[in-house]
Design a protein around this motif. Structure first.
Motif, PDB file in Angstrom:
ATOM      1  N   ASN A 207       0.917  -1.136  -0.034  1.00 19.31           N
ATOM      2  CA  ASN A 207       0.080  -0.132   0.006  1.00 19.31           C
ATOM      3  C   ASN A 207       0.587   1.287  -0.021  1.00 19.31           C
ATOM      4  N   ILE A 208       0.783   2.148  -1.008  1.00 22.90           N
ATOM      5  CA  ILE A 208       1.602   3.423  -1.185  1.00 22.90           C
ATOM      6  C   ILE A 208       0.425   4.480  -1.242  1.00 22.90           C
ATOM      7  N   PRO A 209       1.014   5.733  -0.804  1.00 21.18           N
ATOM      8  CA  PRO A 209       0.079   6.878  -0.629  1.00 21.18           C
ATOM      9  C   PRO A 209      -0.147   7.388  -2.132  1.00 21.18           C
ATOM     10  N   PRO A 224      -0.491  -3.429 -12.559  1.00 19.72           N
ATOM     11  CA  PRO A 224      -1.846  -3.175 -12.073  1.00 19.72           C
ATOM     12  C   PRO A 224      -2.076  -2.850 -10.644  1.00 19.72           C
ATOM     13  N   PHE A 225      -2.945  -1.666 -10.434  1.00 27.19           N
ATOM     14  CA  PHE A 225      -3.016  -1.518  -9.099  1.00 27.19           C
ATOM     15  C   PHE A 225      -4.413  -0.988  -8.900  1.00 27.19           C
ATOM     16  N   ALA A 226      -4.967  -0.875  -7.710  1.00 29.33           N
ATOM     17  CA  ALA A 226      -6.379  -0.510  -7.462  1.00 29.33           C
ATOM     18  C   ALA A 226      -6.463   0.482  -6.220  1.00 29.33           C
ATOM     19  N   VAL A 232      -3.026   3.400  -2.984  1.00 32.18           N
ATOM     20  CA  VAL A 232      -2.992   2.508  -3.918  1.00 32.18           C
ATOM     21  C   VAL A 232      -2.512   1.420  -3.490  1.00 32.18           C
ATOM     22  N   HIS A 233      -2.947   0.305  -3.864  1.00 31.01           N
ATOM     23  CA  HIS A 233      -2.875  -1.079  -3.606  1.00 31.01           C
ATOM     24  C   HIS A 233      -2.309  -1.913  -4.650  1.00 31.01           C
ATOM     25  N   ARG A 243       9.114   2.563 -10.571  1.00 31.28           N
ATOM     26  CA  ARG A 243       8.889   3.725 -10.928  1.00 31.28           C
ATOM     27  C   ARG A 243       7.383   4.368 -10.599  1.00 31.28           C
ATOM     28  N   VAL A 244       6.919   5.048  -9.831  1.00 33.98           N
ATOM     29  CA  VAL A 244       5.910   5.408  -9.656  1.00 33.98           C
ATOM     30  C   VAL A 244       5.510   6.840 -10.213  1.00 33.98           C
TER      31      VAL A 244
END
Length: 355
Positions: A207-209, A224-226, A232-233, A243-244
């Protein structure tokens, strides 16, 4: 970001690389305000110069600083109600010729300033009487009944203060390794010059902000993320630098494989040895002797009352069984002859009566 990679890779690709976000170090400016005591400033300068990220400046009495320091160090008998900087205060008590050294006890291992201080060999003379405020944290005491607070950590009006209730030259503290540790811990607590630890995450669910628009794995593929609210999960299956991408820009995220246990259990010689035979206890051995004797008596009684009666019965049956003696056979034939003649006389009398 610091990344290490092993080549050639093996079948388990996840542990072929490791990456870590190294903590950021920044230079801290410290000003030492002397009070006509050059020896105090010289000793502090030698201690603070050990840290290459600390720049120390000696400020003579009556002189001001052009640039506000990150931390100010003072020596005196009291301190102002509203200090202008984050500060460390060394406050000495009145000098008494009859005072005896007092041992410093109960270091606060939970506070960032004294978490590395474990010494039990520090003693001080003529300590100052410190008045506790509700928000103060006591970092050390002097022995006594009851113990008196000697070092305080205080936060006031957005400033942080470390109050040391003794003169360093009235103690053996500057000779101990705990003294530079206390100074370094106090500076880091006030300025946050060093992060607590290197930052990295482990593979798996993360889990990232947010907000996030795109996440790229170390292999270059989109992940892929939710979205869960503002966070963000995602599922990170590779180790390396992710890389975000976000509306505010692009950041890097370090992801490693979970750490394996570093402590391996080894079998001790006692555990590897065979089980020893347990000696027979004396009282248990005596009990078995009595049990064996009781079993022998039971067997004898069984033979006496059962087998002996059977033998007597068998002997009686043998005596009653007819034998091959001629006299006995002659008596038996005579008895059978008499019985036959009696039957013949009875039959003849019955015929004459009917005729």
């Amino acid at each position: 970001m610091f990344q290490a990679e092993i080549t050639p890779s093996d079948a388990l690709d996840a542990d072929n690389r490791a990456v870590v976000d190294l903590p950021t170090f920044r230079t801290v400016h410290v000003a030492v305000f002397t009070n006509n005591n050059s020896l105090f400033a010289t000793n502090l300068l030698s201690v603070l110069s050990i840290n290459p990220y600390v720049q120390t400046r000696i400020v003579p009495p009556g002189q001001s600083v052009d640039v506000s320091p990150d931390v100010a160090v003072y020596q005196g008998k009291n301190f102002p109600a509203d200090p202008a900087f984050n500060s460390i205060w060394f406050l000495g008590g009145p000098s008494l010729s009859t005072s005896r050294p007092l041992r410093v006890i109960d270091w606060n291992a939970q506070h960032p300033v004294t978490r590395w201080v474990r010494t039990h060999d520090v003693s001080v003379r003529n300590p100052a009487t410190l008045i506790l405020q509700p928000a103060d944290t006591v970092l050390a005491y002097t022995e006594g009944s009851p113990p008196s607070p000697l070092i305080l950590a205080r936060e006031q009006n957005g400033r942080r203060m470390l109050i040391v209730g003794f003169d360093p030259h009235e103690s053996n503290f500057p000779l101990e390794s705990a003294f530079p540790l206390l100074m370094a811990g106090g500076i880091e607590w006030m300025t946050h010059s060093v992060d607590e630890a290197a930052d990295s995450l482990s593979t798996g669910e993360l889990n990232i902000p947010g907000p996030v628009t795109r996440i790229v794995s170390p292999s270059g593929r989109d992940v892929p993320f939710a979205r869960t609210g503002s966070d963000v999960h995602l599922l990170a299956s590779e180790s390396g630098i992710y890389r975000v991408a976000a509306p505010s820009g692009e950041t890097n995220l370090a992801v490693n494989t979970p750490l394996l246990p570093t402590q391996q259990l080894t079998v001790t010689p006692e555990e590897a040895g065979g089980a020893e035979r347990e000696p027979i206890r004396p009282e248990g051995w005596d009990l078995w002797r009595w049990l064996v004797l009781l079993a022998m008596v039971a067997l004898w009684l069984e033979w006496r009352f059962y087998y002996s009666s059977r033998e007597r019965q068998r002997a009686a049956e043998i005596r009653e069984t007819p034998s091959d003696d001629p006299s006995q056979n002659l008596n038996q034939e005579f008895e059978e002859l008499e019985e036959s003649e009696l039957r013949d006389r009875n039959f003849a009398s019955k015929i004459s009566y009917r005729g």
